[in-house]
Design a protein around this motif. Structure first.
Motif, PDB file in Angstrom:
ATOM      1  N   GLU A  60       0.767  -1.329   0.047  1.00 48.52           N
ATOM      2  CA  GLU A  60      -0.270  -0.080  -0.023  1.00 48.52           C
ATOM      3  C   GLU A  60       0.899   1.267  -0.140  1.00 48.52           C
ATOM      4  OE1 GLU A  60      -3.348   1.963   2.865  1.00 48.52           O
ATOM      5  OE2 GLU A  60      -2.856  -0.090   2.805  1.00 48.52           O
ATOM      6  N   LEU A  61       0.595   2.233  -0.799  1.00 52.63           N
ATOM      7  CA  LEU A  61       1.384   3.369  -0.976  1.00 52.63           C
ATOM      8  C   LEU A  61       1.037   4.391   0.140  1.00 52.63           C
ATOM      9  CD1 LEU A  61       3.630   4.824  -2.533  1.00 52.63           C
ATOM     10  CD2 LEU A  61       1.719   5.756  -4.107  1.00 52.63           C
ATOM     11  N   ASN A  62       1.891   4.439   1.225  1.00 45.45           N
ATOM     12  CA  ASN A  62       1.827   5.259   2.244  1.00 45.45           C
ATOM     13  C   ASN A  62       1.573   6.663   1.988  1.00 45.45           C
ATOM     14  OD1 ASN A  62       2.774   6.620   4.761  1.00 45.45           O
ATOM     15  ND2 ASN A  62       1.640   4.990   5.566  1.00 45.45           N
ATOM     16  N   TYR A  63       2.457   7.268   1.327  1.00 42.67           N
ATOM     17  CA  TYR A  63       2.769   8.738   0.818  1.00 42.67           C
ATOM     18  C   TYR A  63       3.683   8.798  -0.288  1.00 42.67           C
ATOM     19  CZ  TYR A  63       7.332   9.387   3.223  1.00 42.67           C
ATOM     20  OH  TYR A  63       8.476   9.383   3.419  1.00 42.67           O
ATOM     21  N   PHE A  64       3.527   9.944  -1.099  1.00 37.69           N
ATOM     22  CA  PHE A  64       4.492  10.125  -2.244  1.00 37.69           C
ATOM     23  C   PHE A  64       4.508  11.676  -2.247  1.00 37.69           C
ATOM     24  CE2 PHE A  64       5.700  10.700  -6.505  1.00 37.69           C
ATOM     25  CZ  PHE A  64       6.900  10.051  -6.704  1.00 37.69           C
ATOM     26  N   VAL A  65       5.691  12.168  -2.201  1.00 37.99           N
ATOM     27  CA  VAL A  65       5.793  13.549  -2.253  1.00 37.99           C
ATOM     28  C   VAL A  65       6.946  14.069  -3.072  1.00 37.99           C
ATOM     29  CG1 VAL A  65       4.906  13.859   0.198  1.00 37.99           C
ATOM     30  CG2 VAL A  65       7.293  13.876  -0.367  1.00 37.99           C
ATOM     31  N   GLU A  66       7.059  15.404  -3.275  1.00 39.66           N
ATOM     32  CA  GLU A  66       8.074  15.969  -4.184  1.00 39.66           C
ATOM     33  C   GLU A  66       8.882  17.232  -3.043  1.00 39.66           C
ATOM     34  OE1 GLU A  66       9.293  18.716  -8.026  1.00 39.66           O
ATOM     35  OE2 GLU A  66       7.282  18.663  -7.171  1.00 39.66           O
TER      36      GLU A  66
ATOM     37  N   ALA B  11       6.163   9.804 -11.469  1.00 38.51           N
ATOM     38  CA  ALA B  11       5.919  10.629 -10.296  1.00 38.51           C
ATOM     39  C   ALA B  11       4.596  11.060 -10.475  1.00 38.51           C
ATOM     40  CB  ALA B  11       6.815  11.655 -10.112  1.00 38.51           C
ATOM     41  N   ASP B  12       3.950  11.493 -11.533  1.00 42.26           N
ATOM     42  CA  ASP B  12       2.656  12.167 -11.661  1.00 42.26           C
ATOM     43  C   ASP B  12       1.602  10.972 -11.528  1.00 42.26           C
ATOM     44  OD1 ASP B  12       3.539  14.769 -12.275  1.00 42.26           O
ATOM     45  OD2 ASP B  12       3.729  14.242 -14.452  1.00 42.26           O
ATOM     46  N   ARG B  13       2.042   9.900 -12.053  1.00 38.43           N
ATOM     47  CA  ARG B  13       1.065   8.551 -11.816  1.00 38.43           C
ATOM     48  C   ARG B  13       1.020   8.290 -10.175  1.00 38.43           C
ATOM     49  NH1 ARG B  13       1.191   2.646 -14.560  1.00 38.43           N
ATOM     50  NH2 ARG B  13      -0.777   1.979 -13.827  1.00 38.43           N
ATOM     51  N   LEU B  14       2.155   8.288  -9.695  1.00 34.07           N
ATOM     52  CA  LEU B  14       2.050   7.729  -8.362  1.00 34.07           C
ATOM     53  C   LEU B  14       1.516   8.943  -7.277  1.00 34.07           C
ATOM     54  CD1 LEU B  14       5.520   6.094  -7.979  1.00 34.07           C
ATOM     55  CD2 LEU B  14       3.405   5.075  -7.863  1.00 34.07           C
ATOM     56  N   MET B  15       1.336  10.292  -7.883  1.00 34.38           N
ATOM     57  CA  MET B  15       0.695  11.217  -6.958  1.00 34.38           C
ATOM     58  C   MET B  15      -0.893  11.129  -6.755  1.00 34.38           C
ATOM     59  SD  MET B  15       2.472  13.570  -5.866  1.00 34.38           S
ATOM     60  CE  MET B  15       4.041  14.530  -5.811  1.00 34.38           C
ATOM     61  N   THR B  16      -1.287  10.173  -7.635  1.00 40.78           N
ATOM     62  CA  THR B  16      -2.885  10.062  -7.394  1.00 40.78           C
ATOM     63  C   THR B  16      -2.918   8.644  -6.921  1.00 40.78           C
ATOM     64  OG1 THR B  16      -2.872   9.185  -9.927  1.00 40.78           O
ATOM     65  CG2 THR B  16      -3.159  11.548  -9.273  1.00 40.78           C
TER      66      THR B  16
ATOM     67  N   ASP C 201      11.544   2.654 -11.220  1.00 38.36           N
ATOM     68  CA  ASP C 201      11.611   2.867 -12.777  1.00 38.36           C
ATOM     69  C   ASP C 201      10.369   2.410 -13.549  1.00 38.36           C
ATOM     70  OD1 ASP C 201      12.007   0.385 -12.535  1.00 38.36           O
ATOM     71  OD2 ASP C 201      13.889   0.310 -13.793  1.00 38.36           O
ATOM     72  N   SER C 202       9.445   1.904 -12.920  1.00 39.86           N
ATOM     73  CA  SER C 202       8.134   1.630 -13.371  1.00 39.86           C
ATOM     74  C   SER C 202       6.948   1.219 -12.421  1.00 39.86           C
ATOM     75  CB  SER C 202       8.209   0.641 -14.493  1.00 39.86           C
ATOM     76  OG  SER C 202       8.696  -0.502 -14.094  1.00 39.86           O
ATOM     77  N   VAL C 203       5.849   1.430 -12.835  1.00 39.75           N
ATOM     78  CA  VAL C 203       4.689   1.065 -11.972  1.00 39.75           C
ATOM     79  C   VAL C 203       3.920   0.052 -12.801  1.00 39.75           C
ATOM     80  CG1 VAL C 203       2.509   1.861 -11.033  1.00 39.75           C
ATOM     81  CG2 VAL C 203       4.204   3.404 -10.900  1.00 39.75           C
ATOM     82  N   ILE C 204       3.920  -1.190 -12.079  1.00 40.08           N
ATOM     83  CA  ILE C 204       3.390  -2.499 -12.773  1.00 40.08           C
ATOM     84  C   ILE C 204       1.728  -2.476 -12.875  1.00 40.08           C
ATOM     85  CG2 ILE C 204       3.320  -5.011 -12.906  1.00 40.08           C
ATOM     86  CD1 ILE C 204       6.318  -4.792 -11.640  1.00 40.08           C
ATOM     87  N   THR C 205       1.326  -2.384 -11.424  1.00 39.93           N
ATOM     88  CA  THR C 205      -0.084  -2.413 -11.201  1.00 39.93           C
ATOM     89  C   THR C 205      -0.460  -1.493 -10.178  1.00 39.93           C
ATOM     90  OG1 THR C 205       0.001  -4.235  -9.724  1.00 39.93           O
ATOM     91  CG2 THR C 205      -0.336  -4.824 -12.115  1.00 39.93           C
ATOM     92  N   VAL C 206      -1.720  -0.976 -10.442  1.00 41.81           N
ATOM     93  CA  VAL C 206      -2.452  -0.119  -9.314  1.00 41.81           C
ATOM     94  C   VAL C 206      -3.656  -0.787  -9.056  1.00 41.81           C
ATOM     95  CG1 VAL C 206      -3.261   2.191  -8.710  1.00 41.81           C
ATOM     96  CG2 VAL C 206      -1.276   2.007 -10.125  1.00 41.81           C
TER      97      VAL C 206
END
Length: 113
Positions: free
Chosen positions: A24-30, A70-75, A103-108
């Motif tokens: 589970e993605l807990n947080y993602f920030v810039e 990064a844009d994909r993970l922000m959501t 370097d890549s997102v496999i599934t969400v």
């Protein structure tokens, strides 16, 4: 000079390992003062501890260098994700604060309780 360049390249640009982590993605920030980098934390399922009777969550802290990823993970905060990553031996400030670079997102997927 050539030896120093070789040591620097080996330490900071040699890919030590590759793999996939899921959770589970807990947080993602810039963040960052000089170098703005993307940082995230993934909470993996399951608990284990080296000490009997104690709980320890499995966290995977990572950095992202690709703006598109990064844009994909922000959501995706709070969702179950599978991430492919590269592990480097050293950290350089413009790449992030972690040895692990996604370097890549496999599934969400949405988390179902």
């Amino acid at each position: 000079l050539v030896v120093l360049i070789f040591i620097f390249m080996y330490r900071f640009y040699f890919v030590f390992g590759r793999g996939v982590k899921a959770g589970e993605l807990n947080y993602f920030v810039e963040k960052g003062y000089v170098f703005k980098t993307f940082e995230g934390r993934l909470i993996q399922s399951g608990y284990r501890s080296k000490q009997p009777g104690a709980l320890q969550s499995n966290e995977f802290q990572f950095s992202v260098t690709d703006k598109r990823i990064a844009d994909r993970l922000m959501t995706c905060s709070g969702k179950f994700v599978e991430l492919h990553y590269k592990e480097y031996l050293g950290v350089i400030p413009w790449r992030g604060v972690s040895n692990f670079i996604v370097d890549s997102v496999i599934t969400v997927k949405d988390v179902s309780y």
